[in-house]
Write a protein that holds these residues in place. Structure first.
Motif, short mmCIF file in Angstrom:
data_model
loop_
_atom_site.label_atom_id
_atom_site.label_comp_id
_atom_site.label_asym_id
_atom_site.label_seq_id
_atom_site.Cartn_x
_atom_site.Cartn_y
_atom_site.Cartn_z
N VAL A 7 -24.65 8.79 56.43
CA VAL A 7 -24.74 10.24 56.59
C VAL A 7 -23.72 10.87 55.65
CG1 VAL A 7 -24.42 12.17 58.18
CG2 VAL A 7 -25.42 10.02 59.01
N PHE A 8 -24.19 11.78 54.81
CA PHE A 8 -23.31 12.53 53.92
C PHE A 8 -23.32 14.00 54.31
CE2 PHE A 8 -24.13 8.93 51.08
CZ PHE A 8 -22.86 8.67 50.61
N PRO A 9 -22.14 14.62 54.44
CA PRO A 9 -22.12 16.06 54.66
C PRO A 9 -22.48 16.77 53.35
CG PRO A 9 -19.90 15.27 54.37
CD PRO A 9 -20.80 14.05 54.37
N PRO A 23 -19.00 8.28 54.57
CA PRO A 23 -18.40 9.17 55.55
C PRO A 23 -18.80 8.81 56.98
CG PRO A 23 -20.05 10.34 54.25
CD PRO A 23 -19.90 8.97 53.67
N ALA A 24 -20.04 8.36 57.16
CA ALA A 24 -20.51 7.96 58.50
C ALA A 24 -21.73 7.07 58.36
CB ALA A 24 -20.85 9.19 59.34
N ILE A 25 -21.90 6.21 59.35
CA ILE A 25 -23.06 5.32 59.39
C ILE A 25 -23.67 5.37 60.78
CG2 ILE A 25 -23.82 2.91 59.29
CD1 ILE A 25 -21.79 2.48 57.07
N ARG A 26 -25.01 5.55 60.81
CA ARG A 26 -25.75 5.46 62.07
C ARG A 26 -26.07 3.99 62.32
NH1 ARG A 26 -28.94 9.31 59.28
NH2 ARG A 26 -28.66 11.41 60.03
N SER A 27 -25.85 3.55 63.57
CA SER A 27 -26.16 2.17 63.92
C SER A 27 -26.34 2.05 65.43
CB SER A 27 -25.04 1.23 63.46
OG SER A 27 -25.34 -0.11 63.78
N ASN A 28 -27.47 1.51 65.85
CA ASN A 28 -27.74 1.20 67.26
C ASN A 28 -27.46 2.37 68.20
OD1 ASN A 28 -28.58 -1.48 66.76
ND2 ASN A 28 -26.43 -2.09 66.55
N GLY A 29 -27.88 3.58 67.80
CA GLY A 29 -27.74 4.74 68.66
C GLY A 29 -26.39 5.42 68.60
N PHE A 30 -25.51 4.95 67.72
CA PHE A 30 -24.18 5.55 67.58
C PHE A 30 -23.94 5.98 66.15
CE2 PHE A 30 -23.76 3.01 71.38
CZ PHE A 30 -23.04 3.85 72.21
N THR A 61 -16.65 17.98 61.61
CA THR A 61 -17.78 18.74 62.14
C THR A 61 -18.96 18.74 61.16
OG1 THR A 61 -16.33 20.12 63.48
CG2 THR A 61 -18.50 21.02 63.00
N SER A 62 -18.68 18.83 59.86
CA SER A 62 -19.74 18.79 58.85
C SER A 62 -20.52 17.49 58.92
CB SER A 62 -19.16 18.96 57.45
OG SER A 62 -18.59 20.23 57.30
N ILE A 63 -19.82 16.39 59.12
CA ILE A 63 -20.48 15.08 59.22
C ILE A 63 -21.28 14.99 60.51
CG2 ILE A 63 -20.11 12.60 59.45
CD1 ILE A 63 -17.68 13.01 57.57
N LEU A 64 -20.69 15.42 61.61
CA LEU A 64 -21.41 15.40 62.89
C LEU A 64 -22.69 16.23 62.78
CD1 LEU A 64 -18.41 15.81 65.37
CD2 LEU A 64 -19.77 13.73 64.99
N GLU A 65 -22.60 17.42 62.22
CA GLU A 65 -23.78 18.28 62.08
C GLU A 65 -24.84 17.65 61.18
OE1 GLU A 65 -22.15 22.01 60.75
OE2 GLU A 65 -21.57 22.59 62.80
N ALA A 66 -24.41 16.99 60.11
CA ALA A 66 -25.36 16.34 59.20
C ALA A 66 -26.14 15.22 59.89
CB ALA A 66 -24.63 15.79 57.96
N SER A 67 -25.60 14.71 60.99
CA SER A 67 -26.28 13.64 61.72
C SER A 67 -26.99 14.15 62.97
CB SER A 67 -25.28 12.56 62.11
OG SER A 67 -24.39 13.08 63.08
N GLY A 68 -26.94 15.47 63.20
CA GLY A 68 -27.57 16.04 64.38
C GLY A 68 -26.70 16.01 65.63
N CYS A 69 -25.40 15.80 65.44
CA CYS A 69 -24.46 15.71 66.57
C CYS A 69 -23.55 16.93 66.61
CB CYS A 69 -23.57 14.48 66.43
SG CYS A 69 -24.38 12.90 66.62
N THR A 70 -22.85 17.06 67.72
CA THR A 70 -21.74 18.01 67.87
C THR A 70 -20.56 17.22 68.42
OG1 THR A 70 -22.14 18.62 70.17
CG2 THR A 70 -23.37 19.85 68.47
N PHE A 71 -19.42 17.90 68.57
CA PHE A 71 -18.28 17.19 69.12
C PHE A 71 -18.54 16.77 70.56
CE2 PHE A 71 -14.00 16.16 70.40
CZ PHE A 71 -13.50 15.58 69.26
N ASP A 72 -19.45 17.43 71.25
CA ASP A 72 -19.80 17.04 72.62
C ASP A 72 -20.40 15.63 72.68
OD1 ASP A 72 -18.90 19.42 73.69
OD2 ASP A 72 -20.89 20.36 73.66
N VAL A 124 -14.01 9.09 64.55
CA VAL A 124 -14.69 9.14 65.84
C VAL A 124 -15.91 8.24 65.87
CG1 VAL A 124 -13.96 11.55 66.21
CG2 VAL A 124 -16.25 11.08 65.31
N ILE A 125 -16.35 7.97 67.09
CA ILE A 125 -17.64 7.35 67.35
C ILE A 125 -18.38 8.32 68.25
CG2 ILE A 125 -18.89 5.41 68.40
CD1 ILE A 125 -16.33 3.72 67.88
#
Length: 134
Positions: A7-9, A23-30, A61-72, A124-125
């Protein structure tokens, strides 16, 4: 080996490619997010500590948003701080702006002697929303 689902912001891919990490990697639901620092667009440190911490959270936050996540969606947090005895209070007063309400994620805070010119780093995870799992 399976191909990494990176995942790239927006707007920062060149910075990550230059430094040779994802910056981030999706794996097994995380979502596993690399440590984020308070870097400006060119990668240089924001000199003011409070602004640096805030910028680190914005980069996260930019990375979380790029993956469809929020800090929640964050379940685990690790922070690294240079000289936490003198910087913790200043850095930690920024946290409520991003952290949300309880229940909070797990947290590990580590004091370090060097962060490549930065004073704060957060990694974070997060649990990916069902629609974002590949």
């Amino acid at each position: 080996m399976t191909k990494r689902d990176v995942v790239f912001p927006a707007g920062r891919q060149a910075l990550y490619e230059r430094n040779r990490y994802s910056p981030a990697i999706r794996s097994n639901g995380f979502l596993f997010v690399s440590g984020q620092v308070g870097s400006r667009e060119d990668g240089s440190p924001e000199p003011d500590l409070e602004a640096q911490v805030r910028l680190a959270f914005h980069n996260l936050t930019s990375i979380l948003e790029a993956s469809g996540c929020t800090f929640d969606d964050v379940v685990d947090v690790t922070v690294f701080m240079v000289d936490p005895e003198s910087t913790f209070e200043t850095a930690w007063k920024v946290v409520p702006e991003f952290w949300g309400s309880a229940p909070h994620p797990t947290l590990t805070a580590v004091g370090v002697t060097w962060l490549y010119g930065f004073h704060f780093e957060i990694k974070v995870i997060a649990k990916l929303p069902e629609s974002a799992t590949a």
